[in-house]
Design a protein around this motif. Sequence first.
Motif, PDB file in Angstrom:
ATOM      1  N   ALA A   1      14.106  -3.573 -15.220  1.00  0.00           N
ATOM      2  CA  ALA A   1      13.600  -4.192 -16.455  1.00  0.00           C
ATOM      3  C   ALA A   1      14.534  -5.126 -16.952  1.00  0.00           C
ATOM      4  CB  ALA A   1      13.142  -3.311 -17.587  1.00  0.00           C
ATOM      5  N   ARG A   2      15.891  -4.910 -16.914  1.00  0.00           N
ATOM      6  CA  ARG A   2      16.968  -5.726 -17.430  1.00  0.00           C
ATOM      7  C   ARG A   2      17.516  -6.803 -16.635  1.00  0.00           C
ATOM      8  NH1 ARG A   2      20.881  -1.146 -18.129  1.00  0.00           N
ATOM      9  NH2 ARG A   2      22.299  -2.771 -17.787  1.00  0.00           N
ATOM     10  N   ILE A   3      16.997  -6.964 -15.290  1.00  0.00           N
ATOM     11  CA  ILE A   3      17.529  -8.015 -14.592  1.00  0.00           C
ATOM     12  C   ILE A   3      16.683  -9.248 -15.023  1.00  0.00           C
ATOM     13  CG2 ILE A   3      17.492  -8.950 -12.347  1.00  0.00           C
ATOM     14  CD1 ILE A   3      16.852  -6.184 -11.105  1.00  0.00           C
ATOM     15  N   PRO A   4      17.746 -10.352 -15.401  1.00  0.00           N
ATOM     16  CA  PRO A   4      17.155 -11.631 -15.726  1.00  0.00           C
ATOM     17  C   PRO A   4      16.688 -12.409 -14.935  1.00  0.00           C
ATOM     18  CG  PRO A   4      19.829 -11.531 -16.041  1.00  0.00           C
ATOM     19  CD  PRO A   4      19.225 -10.190 -15.469  1.00  0.00           C
ATOM     20  N   SER A   5      15.867 -13.284 -15.322  1.00  0.00           N
ATOM     21  CA  SER A   5      15.244 -14.391 -14.236  1.00  0.00           C
ATOM     22  C   SER A   5      16.313 -15.169 -13.812  1.00  0.00           C
ATOM     23  CB  SER A   5      14.190 -15.505 -15.257  1.00  0.00           C
ATOM     24  OG  SER A   5      13.754 -16.335 -14.463  1.00  0.00           O
ATOM     25  N   GLY A   6      16.207 -15.422 -12.377  1.00  0.00           N
ATOM     26  CA  GLY A   6      17.291 -16.422 -11.496  1.00  0.00           C
ATOM     27  C   GLY A   6      18.280 -15.473 -10.995  1.00  0.00           C
ATOM     28  N   ARG A   7      18.239 -14.072 -11.417  1.00  0.00           N
ATOM     29  CA  ARG A   7      19.222 -13.158 -10.764  1.00  0.00           C
ATOM     30  C   ARG A   7      18.545 -12.225  -9.889  1.00  0.00           C
ATOM     31  NH1 ARG A   7      23.607 -15.928 -10.913  1.00  0.00           N
ATOM     32  NH2 ARG A   7      24.021 -16.821 -12.845  1.00  0.00           N
ATOM     33  N   VAL A   8      19.315 -11.444  -8.975  1.00  0.00           N
ATOM     34  CA  VAL A   8      18.850 -10.548  -8.060  1.00  0.00           C
ATOM     35  C   VAL A   8      19.807  -9.314  -8.181  1.00  0.00           C
ATOM     36  CG1 VAL A   8      17.428 -11.772  -6.549  1.00  0.00           C
ATOM     37  CG2 VAL A   8      19.902 -11.431  -6.219  1.00  0.00           C
ATOM     38  N   ALA A   9      19.177  -8.217  -7.802  1.00  0.00           N
ATOM     39  CA  ALA A   9      20.103  -6.928  -7.659  1.00  0.00           C
ATOM     40  C   ALA A   9      19.710  -6.387  -6.399  1.00  0.00           C
ATOM     41  CB  ALA A   9      20.180  -5.960  -8.924  1.00  0.00           C
ATOM     42  N   THR A  10      20.855  -5.538  -5.698  1.00  0.00           N
ATOM     43  CA  THR A  10      20.430  -4.959  -4.677  1.00  0.00           C
ATOM     44  C   THR A  10      19.753  -3.174  -5.086  1.00  0.00           C
ATOM     45  OG1 THR A  10      22.538  -3.856  -4.258  1.00  0.00           O
ATOM     46  CG2 THR A  10      22.156  -6.048  -3.382  1.00  0.00           C
ATOM     47  N   TYR A  11      19.188  -2.935  -4.051  1.00  0.00           N
ATOM     48  CA  TYR A  11      18.576  -1.239  -4.455  1.00  0.00           C
ATOM     49  C   TYR A  11      19.731  -0.528  -4.695  1.00  0.00           C
ATOM     50  CZ  TYR A  11      14.342  -2.827  -2.489  1.00  0.00           C
ATOM     51  OH  TYR A  11      13.096  -3.403  -2.233  1.00  0.00           O
ATOM     52  N   GLY A  12      21.013  -0.493  -3.899  1.00  0.00           N
ATOM     53  CA  GLY A  12      22.228   0.158  -4.064  1.00  0.00           C
ATOM     54  C   GLY A  12      22.779  -0.096  -5.300  1.00  0.00           C
TER      55      GLY A  12
END
Length: 111
Positions: A14-25
Motif C-alpha cells: 500500500a505504501r508503494i508510490p505511483s511511478g515506482r515498482v517493488a519486487t516480490y522479494g
Amino acid sequence: MPSDLHERICDVVARIPSGRVATYGQIAKLAGLGGQARLVGYALYASDRPLPWHRVINARGEVSRRGDSYSELFQYQLLASEGVEFDGQGRISLRRFRWNGEAPPAAGESS
C-alpha cells in the motif's frame, strides 16, 4: 480472514508510490519475511483490499506471468500510465524505477 503475515505484506504494498515498482522479494524483506517472495504473490491474490498490486514485479524487472494475458496487459497499461517505462524486452529498469522503501510524503509535506 487474512493472516497477520498477509496484512504485513499488504501494508507494505500500500505504501508503494505511483511511478515506482517493488519486487516480490523486496516486499517480503520490508515486511520482515525475507526469502518468502512467493508469499507476497499469495497475499496479493487473496487480498480484498484496494492495493497498487500492479507495482509489484519480479526480480528481473518483468511483469510476472499469470493465467491470462489480459491481466498482464492491464498491469503494463497501469504502470505505463504512471510513467514507468519498459525496454524492448518488456522489462523495467529497477535502477531507475525501484521504490526505495520509504513512505511517500503525506499531502502538504515537501520531500
